[in-house]
Design a protein around this motif. Sequence first.
Motif, PDB file in Angstrom:
ATOM      1  N   UNK A 128      57.381  55.795 114.910  1.00  0.00           N
ATOM      2  CA  UNK A 128      58.344  54.699 114.982  1.00  0.00           C
ATOM      3  C   UNK A 128      58.325  54.028 116.341  1.00  0.00           C
ATOM      4  N   UNK A 129      57.873  54.755 117.367  1.00  0.00           N
ATOM      5  CA  UNK A 129      57.829  54.213 118.724  1.00  0.00           C
ATOM      6  C   UNK A 129      56.490  53.571 119.058  1.00  0.00           C
ATOM      7  N   UNK A 130      55.554  53.622 118.127  1.00  0.00           N
ATOM      8  CA  UNK A 130      54.232  53.048 118.356  1.00  0.00           C
ATOM      9  C   UNK A 130      54.134  51.668 117.734  1.00  0.00           C
ATOM     10  N   UNK A 131      53.547  50.739 118.445  1.00  0.00           N
ATOM     11  CA  UNK A 131      53.248  49.423 117.885  1.00  0.00           C
ATOM     12  C   UNK A 131      52.023  49.542 116.985  1.00  0.00           C
ATOM     13  N   UNK A 132      51.694  48.440 116.309  1.00  0.00           N
ATOM     14  CA  UNK A 132      50.477  48.446 115.504  1.00  0.00           C
ATOM     15  C   UNK A 132      49.249  48.689 116.376  1.00  0.00           C
ATOM     16  N   UNK A 133      49.222  48.072 117.558  1.00  0.00           N
ATOM     17  CA  UNK A 133      48.082  48.262 118.454  1.00  0.00           C
ATOM     18  C   UNK A 133      47.995  49.715 118.916  1.00  0.00           C
ATOM     19  N   UNK A 134      49.139  50.336 119.199  1.00  0.00           N
ATOM     20  CA  UNK A 134      49.132  51.739 119.622  1.00  0.00           C
ATOM     21  C   UNK A 134      48.781  52.668 118.470  1.00  0.00           C
ATOM     22  N   UNK A 135      49.160  52.297 117.251  1.00  0.00           N
ATOM     23  CA  UNK A 135      48.772  53.084 116.081  1.00  0.00           C
ATOM     24  C   UNK A 135      47.263  53.033 115.892  1.00  0.00           C
ATOM     25  N   UNK A 136      46.698  51.868 116.122  1.00  0.00           N
ATOM     26  CA  UNK A 136      45.241  51.739 116.045  1.00  0.00           C
ATOM     27  C   UNK A 136      44.577  52.611 117.107  1.00  0.00           C
ATOM     28  N   UNK A 137      45.144  52.591 118.296  1.00  0.00           N
ATOM     29  CA  UNK A 137      44.562  53.388 119.378  1.00  0.00           C
ATOM     30  C   UNK A 137      44.669  54.881 119.079  1.00  0.00           C
ATOM     31  N   UNK A 138      45.749  55.284 118.407  1.00  0.00           N
ATOM     32  CA  UNK A 138      45.897  56.686 118.030  1.00  0.00           C
ATOM     33  C   UNK A 138      44.772  57.111 117.095  1.00  0.00           C
ATOM     34  N   UNK A 139      44.433  56.256 116.126  1.00  0.00           N
ATOM     35  CA  UNK A 139      43.322  56.560 115.236  1.00  0.00           C
ATOM     36  C   UNK A 139      42.007  56.657 115.976  1.00  0.00           C
ATOM     37  N   UNK A 140      41.789  55.750 116.936  1.00  0.00           N
ATOM     38  CA  UNK A 140      40.585  55.800 117.755  1.00  0.00           C
ATOM     39  C   UNK A 140      40.539  57.095 118.565  1.00  0.00           C
ATOM     40  N   UNK A 141      41.699  57.488 119.088  1.00  0.00           N
ATOM     41  CA  UNK A 141      41.769  58.713 119.884  1.00  0.00           C
ATOM     42  C   UNK A 141      41.390  59.937 119.061  1.00  0.00           C
ATOM     43  N   UNK A 142      41.942  60.063 117.850  1.00  0.00           N
ATOM     44  CA  UNK A 142      41.600  61.216 117.025  1.00  0.00           C
ATOM     45  C   UNK A 142      40.130  61.178 116.627  1.00  0.00           C
ATOM     46  N   UNK A 143      39.598  59.999 116.354  1.00  0.00           N
ATOM     47  CA  UNK A 143      38.171  59.896 116.073  1.00  0.00           C
ATOM     48  C   UNK A 143      37.336  60.355 117.252  1.00  0.00           C
ATOM     49  N   UNK A 144      37.773  60.011 118.479  1.00  0.00           N
ATOM     50  CA  UNK A 144      37.059  60.455 119.677  1.00  0.00           C
ATOM     51  C   UNK A 144      37.140  61.963 119.842  1.00  0.00           C
ATOM     52  N   UNK A 145      38.277  62.547 119.480  1.00  0.00           N
ATOM     53  CA  UNK A 145      38.406  64.001 119.526  1.00  0.00           C
ATOM     54  C   UNK A 145      37.393  64.652 118.592  1.00  0.00           C
ATOM     55  N   UNK A 146      37.292  64.143 117.380  1.00  0.00           N
ATOM     56  CA  UNK A 146      36.392  64.752 116.402  1.00  0.00           C
ATOM     57  C   UNK A 146      34.927  64.591 116.778  1.00  0.00           C
ATOM     58  N   UNK A 147      34.551  63.401 117.228  1.00  0.00           N
ATOM     59  CA  UNK A 147      33.154  63.221 117.629  1.00  0.00           C
ATOM     60  C   UNK A 147      32.856  63.980 118.920  1.00  0.00           C
ATOM     61  N   UNK A 148      33.865  64.055 119.816  1.00  0.00           N
ATOM     62  CA  UNK A 148      33.671  64.824 121.037  1.00  0.00           C
ATOM     63  C   UNK A 148      33.501  66.305 120.749  1.00  0.00           C
ATOM     64  N   UNK A 149      34.322  66.839 119.851  1.00  0.00           N
ATOM     65  CA  UNK A 149      34.189  68.248 119.481  1.00  0.00           C
ATOM     66  C   UNK A 149      32.833  68.525 118.845  1.00  0.00           C
ATOM     67  N   UNK A 150      32.336  67.561 118.084  1.00  0.00           N
ATOM     68  CA  UNK A 150      31.017  67.741 117.486  1.00  0.00           C
ATOM     69  C   UNK A 150      29.959  67.929 118.565  1.00  0.00           C
ATOM     70  N   UNK A 151      30.123  67.227 119.678  1.00  0.00           N
ATOM     71  CA  UNK A 151      29.162  67.358 120.781  1.00  0.00           C
ATOM     72  C   UNK A 151      29.335  68.669 121.543  1.00  0.00           C
ATOM     73  N   UNK A 152      30.581  69.007 121.858  1.00  0.00           N
ATOM     74  CA  UNK A 152      30.787  70.134 122.774  1.00  0.00           C
ATOM     75  C   UNK A 152      30.843  71.484 122.084  1.00  0.00           C
ATOM     76  N   UNK A 153      31.077  71.501 120.780  1.00  0.00           N
ATOM     77  CA  UNK A 153      31.192  72.770 120.067  1.00  0.00           C
ATOM     78  C   UNK A 153      30.008  73.055 119.165  1.00  0.00           C
ATOM     79  N   UNK A 154      29.039  72.177 119.145  1.00  0.00           N
ATOM     80  CA  UNK A 154      27.919  72.328 118.229  1.00  0.00           C
ATOM     81  C   UNK A 154      27.226  73.667 118.345  1.00  0.00           C
ATOM     82  N   UNK A 155      26.982  74.125 119.571  1.00  0.00           N
ATOM     83  CA  UNK A 155      26.258  75.384 119.768  1.00  0.00           C
ATOM     84  C   UNK A 155      27.066  76.586 119.305  1.00  0.00           C
ATOM     85  N   UNK A 156      28.393  76.449 119.259  1.00  0.00           N
ATOM     86  CA  UNK A 156      29.224  77.594 118.872  1.00  0.00           C
ATOM     87  C   UNK A 156      29.213  77.833 117.374  1.00  0.00           C
TER      88      UNK A 156
END
Length: 335
Positions: free
Chosen positions: A102-130
């Motif tokens: 409720x405290x996020x604007x549409x632009x901030x909601x979009x950024x939240x989705x980008x952030x979670x996508x970055x988390x998932x792709x980042x984890x794919x890079x850093x945790x692959x060997x595990x």
Amino acid sequence: MLRRYPHAGEPLTCTPLSQGLLNHGYRVSTTRGPYFLKHHLDDATRDRATIVRQHRATRRLQSLGVPVAPPIEAGDGETVTEIAGRCYALHPWVDGLHRGGAQLTLAQSMRLGTLLGAVHTGLEQVMGSERDTDTGGAGGSPAGYASPEAADTFALIGDLLAAARGRRTRDSFDELAEHRLRERRTLLERHADRRPPDPGVPATGWVHGDFHPLNVLYRGADPVAILDWDRLAVQPRAEEAVRAAAIFFVQPAGALDLAKVRVYARAYRRAAGADAAELAAAVHRVWWERLNDFWILRWRYCLNDRRADPQFPAVSALAVWWTREYEAVRAAFTG
């Protein structure tokens, strides 16, 4: 404790923090400034090896530009301090605020989705060997988990109804619980044939595991830290995106803010490289999961733990609303 951290300074105050359902946290003030001290208590994630893996992941994610707060190394180079069999970690204190949808604007909601996508792709890079070294458990490659069985849920509903009706002194929560349980039983009887099929292949994506407003800190309009990586695990990534949206963007009456869900989901799909079909399947599995889930009532009636009670009105209403607006919800995640 602080003697093990030669650069932390001398302790001045230690204040318990009220937020957090599974572990204990403290704001520790020293002559060098404030820190966050975490006492790992959750049975599923408090072993040293699991905590070390979380710490290793956050340090690597930080190098990719993901906003995290990795732990501070003690004098011996370790990030986990064990005292009397209990595990602790010292983190830098990050000033910021938690923001619900409720405290996020549409632009901030979009950024939240980008952030979670970055988390998932980042984890794919850093945790692959595990993936090659862990087998099963929180960080392995588990077989695709089964969807809840309606028959099991009917039995649970019966037990919870008996508990709600049998309380010596009933209150408005018990009345609402009884209403929602009977309502949910009717919905399950009507939709039992829509149970998602069990996945035929193991999950392959690493996820944060607990991505919700209390685990994201904002400073102004910007997210500055993703916290609490205790549930780091191999799970279907798109399902985490749907679960997160269902927490961030649920409104008090139980509806989702679909305008914000739509921009969030588009940004997530773009950042994570996920397609609409993947999100549609995740929507269906998480909807069914929510329809069969009563964790808040389990805590109250089985564990006598009422800390999650305030979440129940919106969470229980969401399952009903989502069932009624199923097509609109799927369209918001896939359009």
